[in-house]
Design an enzyme around this catalytic site. Structure first.
Site, PDB file in Angstrom:
ATOM      1  N   SER A 113      16.807  -0.574  -3.307  1.00 54.29           N
ATOM      2  CA  SER A 113      16.112  -0.410  -4.436  1.00 54.29           C
ATOM      3  C   SER A 113      16.918   1.305  -4.500  1.00 54.29           C
ATOM      4  O   SER A 113      16.598   1.949  -3.432  1.00 54.29           O
ATOM      5  CB  SER A 113      14.168  -0.502  -4.100  1.00 54.29           C
ATOM      6  OG  SER A 113      13.659   0.433  -5.231  1.00 54.29           O
ATOM      7  N   LYS A 162      10.703  -7.270  -1.777  1.00 57.52           N
ATOM      8  CA  LYS A 162      11.789  -6.101  -3.297  1.00 57.52           C
ATOM      9  C   LYS A 162      11.038  -6.768  -4.542  1.00 57.52           C
ATOM     10  O   LYS A 162      10.940  -5.900  -5.546  1.00 57.52           O
ATOM     11  CB  LYS A 162      12.895  -6.277  -2.538  1.00 57.52           C
ATOM     12  CG  LYS A 162      13.817  -5.800  -4.822  1.00 57.52           C
ATOM     13  CD  LYS A 162      13.715  -4.168  -4.067  1.00 57.52           C
ATOM     14  CE  LYS A 162      14.400  -3.448  -5.458  1.00 57.52           C
ATOM     15  NZ  LYS A 162      15.718  -4.516  -6.205  1.00 57.52           N
ATOM     16  N   GLU A 166       5.975  -1.633  -9.083  1.00 54.64           N
ATOM     17  CA  GLU A 166       6.735  -1.094  -9.821  1.00 54.64           C
ATOM     18  C   GLU A 166       5.674  -1.363 -11.396  1.00 54.64           C
ATOM     19  O   GLU A 166       5.460   0.407 -12.102  1.00 54.64           O
ATOM     20  CB  GLU A 166       7.795  -0.990  -9.892  1.00 54.64           C
ATOM     21  CG  GLU A 166       8.992   0.180 -11.182  1.00 54.64           C
ATOM     22  CD  GLU A 166      10.605  -0.402 -11.002  1.00 54.64           C
ATOM     23  OE1 GLU A 166      10.674  -0.448  -9.075  1.00 54.64           O
ATOM     24  OE2 GLU A 166      10.982  -0.213 -11.655  1.00 54.64           O
ATOM     25  N   HIS A 168       7.981  -4.852  -4.783  1.00 53.49           N
ATOM     26  CA  HIS A 168       8.385  -3.905  -5.184  1.00 53.49           C
ATOM     27  C   HIS A 168       8.547  -3.825  -6.661  1.00 53.49           C
ATOM     28  O   HIS A 168       7.919  -2.721  -7.199  1.00 53.49           O
ATOM     29  CB  HIS A 168       9.320  -3.189  -4.731  1.00 53.49           C
ATOM     30  CG  HIS A 168      10.018  -2.076  -4.985  1.00 53.49           C
ATOM     31  ND1 HIS A 168      10.002  -1.726  -5.973  1.00 53.49           N
ATOM     32  CD2 HIS A 168       9.727  -0.273  -4.387  1.00 53.49           C
ATOM     33  CE1 HIS A 168      10.311  -0.802  -6.811  1.00 53.49           C
ATOM     34  NE2 HIS A 168      10.119  -0.037  -5.386  1.00 53.49           N
ATOM     35  N   ASN A 169       8.912  -4.473  -6.866  1.00 52.87           N
ATOM     36  CA  ASN A 169       9.282  -4.443  -8.637  1.00 52.87           C
ATOM     37  C   ASN A 169       7.755  -4.444  -9.449  1.00 52.87           C
ATOM     38  O   ASN A 169       7.741  -3.916 -10.414  1.00 52.87           O
ATOM     39  CB  ASN A 169      10.548  -5.321  -9.112  1.00 52.87           C
ATOM     40  CG  ASN A 169      11.618  -4.497  -8.635  1.00 52.87           C
ATOM     41  OD1 ASN A 169      12.006  -3.753  -7.642  1.00 52.87           O
ATOM     42  ND2 ASN A 169      12.383  -5.002  -8.919  1.00 52.87           N
TER      43      ASN A 169
END
Ligand code: ATR
Length: 486
Positions: free
Chosen positions: A131, A186, A193, A189-190
């Site tokens: 990332s 990941k 976000e 994480h997105n």
């Protein structure tokens, strides 16, 4: 036969691949590169990689021959079938113990499948989230590797060298867990976000429409916020955005059409949350908010039909209002991360993964979009109690929530009064009140389910696991339905 002198091979010279190669080269690793469209290898060597130690290969056979044993080969190709195709072309040239790393945006279920398939062939698979975009790849991304744990000692040095570092020099890269855990983290994480961005947008809406702050004032508020608890990359870039002017000198942000796009990682996080029965409500609302924003024409039409409150701007203490919005943002952010961690915990349990909870926060502290000061607190929480059930129960986080919850409520009340939608602030508060409720109205819900479907219920005055059915109408049958729990 070329000399096997390269530390790692990389296949896929699109933007991310090229920048990772240059980053590895900067850190003293000798990289061999290959790309399906072979002309891109020569272009890269002659242009971006000119003067570096990077070696170009014109076939996968040549690439494999250039690598020290065990071979380490990183794929930065398009997610999906391309990864399987590339692995298939590589396999004839690999030996047991070689390591294949997929650094693309693969779906975690694909990574789990690949890790297991390749383990059967003696190949160690790593699926890693990377990332930080182009700049991160070049200067230091957040790297989230998972897969076959036997591969970690072989890739640790390279990955931790090229990863972003936080102030004390700690790399934003650590082993995440088994199978597709790297890509799963990941994905979350997105999703987080999405949540962080939505929260900032709601704060902006309240301050802009509700309080009437212009772009310059917003720039000042966000610059100030970035010096405190909310210190983060997204607050920082938002403050820059408010300061950016269009060619005519007016704020550029005001000229941008209010319809959000999405590539699907937020949606996948929510789908996984639904599959696992985890209330990841804030990311859910963030995905739906983007969907609502995309209905621009319908919204414009509806704006002429549906009424809102008479009072559209806040008329009380302006400084207190700004502070209540800041506190609402901070509390909601805590809820979002707590929900994200609930999801990680549930998926770890479901898949039998040993997820490195504190390490995950550490990996997100630098290099990636959600990097922030706040993540150190999450790492501290898991360091204090590695078995922490929920972040909200950690002393630091419960302290903030207890101190700020009144202001958070005020911000949501004001939003409702002014008719400004704050779905993420509101759902976070509803979750908070739900999570801290010793008793929820699900007793009535169970009664309803038993009433119409004989689904049975448990009683407060009987041990858990004992199920009861009532013949509510006096003319129902005595047979109860088998229960299913969501
Ligand atoms: P971009 O990131 O520029 O949108 P992409 O289509 O996602 O590009 O492809 C990224 C990388 O994956 C490229 O290196 C691409 O190779 P080409 O330059 O030959 O297009 C690579 N790639 C895509 N599909 C592939 C496949 N089936 N096999 C091998 N490499 C592939």
């Amino acid at each position: 036969m070329p000399e096997a002198s390269c530390d790692i091979g990389l296949i896929g010279l699109a933007v991310m691949g090229q920048n990772l190669v240059l980053n590895m080269n900067d850190h003293g690793f000798k990289v061999a590169v290959f790309n399906r469209t072979v002309s891109k290898v020569d272009d890269f060597i002659a242009d971006e990689a000119k003067g570096t130690a990077v070696v170009g290969a014109h076939s996968v056979a040549e690439l494999a021959a250039l690598l020290k044993r065990p071979r380490r080969i990183m794929l930065m190709v398009k997610a999906g079938a391309s990864v399987d195709e590339t692995i298939a072309t590589l396999l004839p040239y690999l030996e047991a113990g070689d390591i294949v790393i997929d650094g693309g945006n693969s779906l975690f279920t694909d990574s789990t499948r690949r890790a297991r398939d390749l383990a059967g062939k003696g190949i160690l698979f790593v699926g890693t989230g990377v990332s930080g975009g182009e700049e991160g790849a070049r200067r230091g991304p957040s790297i989230m590797p998972g897969g076959n744990p036997a591969a970690w000692p072989h890739v640790k040095e390279i990955f931790q060298s090229i990863a972003a570092k936080v102030d004390d020099g700690t790399p934003c890269c650590d082993w995440v867990g088994e199978d597709g855990a790297g890509h799963y983290v990941k994905m979350v994480h997105n999703g987080i976000e999405y949540g962080d961005m939505q929260l900032i947008c709601e704060a902006y809406d309240l301050l802009h429409r509700g309080l009437g702050l212009g772009a310059d004032e917003l720039h000042a508020v966000f610059t100030d916020w970035n010096k405190g608890e909310l210190d983060s990359y997204l607050i920082e870039i938002s403050s820059h955005i408010f300061a950016s002017k269009d060619e005519d000198g007016t704020p550029l942000v005001d000229k941008i059409l209010d319809t959000a796009g999405q590539k699907g990682t937020g949606k996948w996080t929510v789908i996984s949350a639904l599959d696992l029965g985890q209330p990841v409500t804030l990311i859910g609302e963030s995905v739906f908010s983007r969907c609502l924003s995309a209905l621009k024409d319908e919204r414009v039409a509806a704006s002429g039909v549906l009424k809102g409150p008479a009072e559209k701007t806040f008329s009380g203490d302006r400084t207190a209002f700004i502070e209540s919005v800041r506190r609402a943002l901070y509390c909601s952010k805590i809820i979002s991360y707590a929900q994200g961690y609930m999801l990680l915990r549930a998926t770890a349990k479901e898949n039998g993964w040993n997820l490195n909870m504190g390490g995950i926060a550490l990996m997100w502290r630098g290099g990636c979009i959600i990097r922030s000061r706040f993540l150190s607190k999450i790492k501290d929480a898991f360091e204090t109690d590695p078995k922490l059930t929920n972040l909200l129960l950690d002393g630091f986080f419960s302290g903030v929530l207890n101190q700020y919850q009144e202001a958070w409520r005020q911000a949501v009340v004001s939003a409702i009064e002014l008719g400004i939608p704050t779905p993420a602030f509101s759902t976070a508060l509803a979750f908070y009140d739900g999570y801290r409720a010793g008793r929820l109205p699900a007793n009535l819900l169970q009664a309803q389910r038993d009433y119409f479907g004989a689904h049975t219920y448990e009683r407060v005055d009987k041990p858990r696991g004992e199920f009861f059915h009532t013949n509510w109408t006096g003319h129902g049958g005595r047979v109860s339905s088998t229960t299913y729990n969501v």
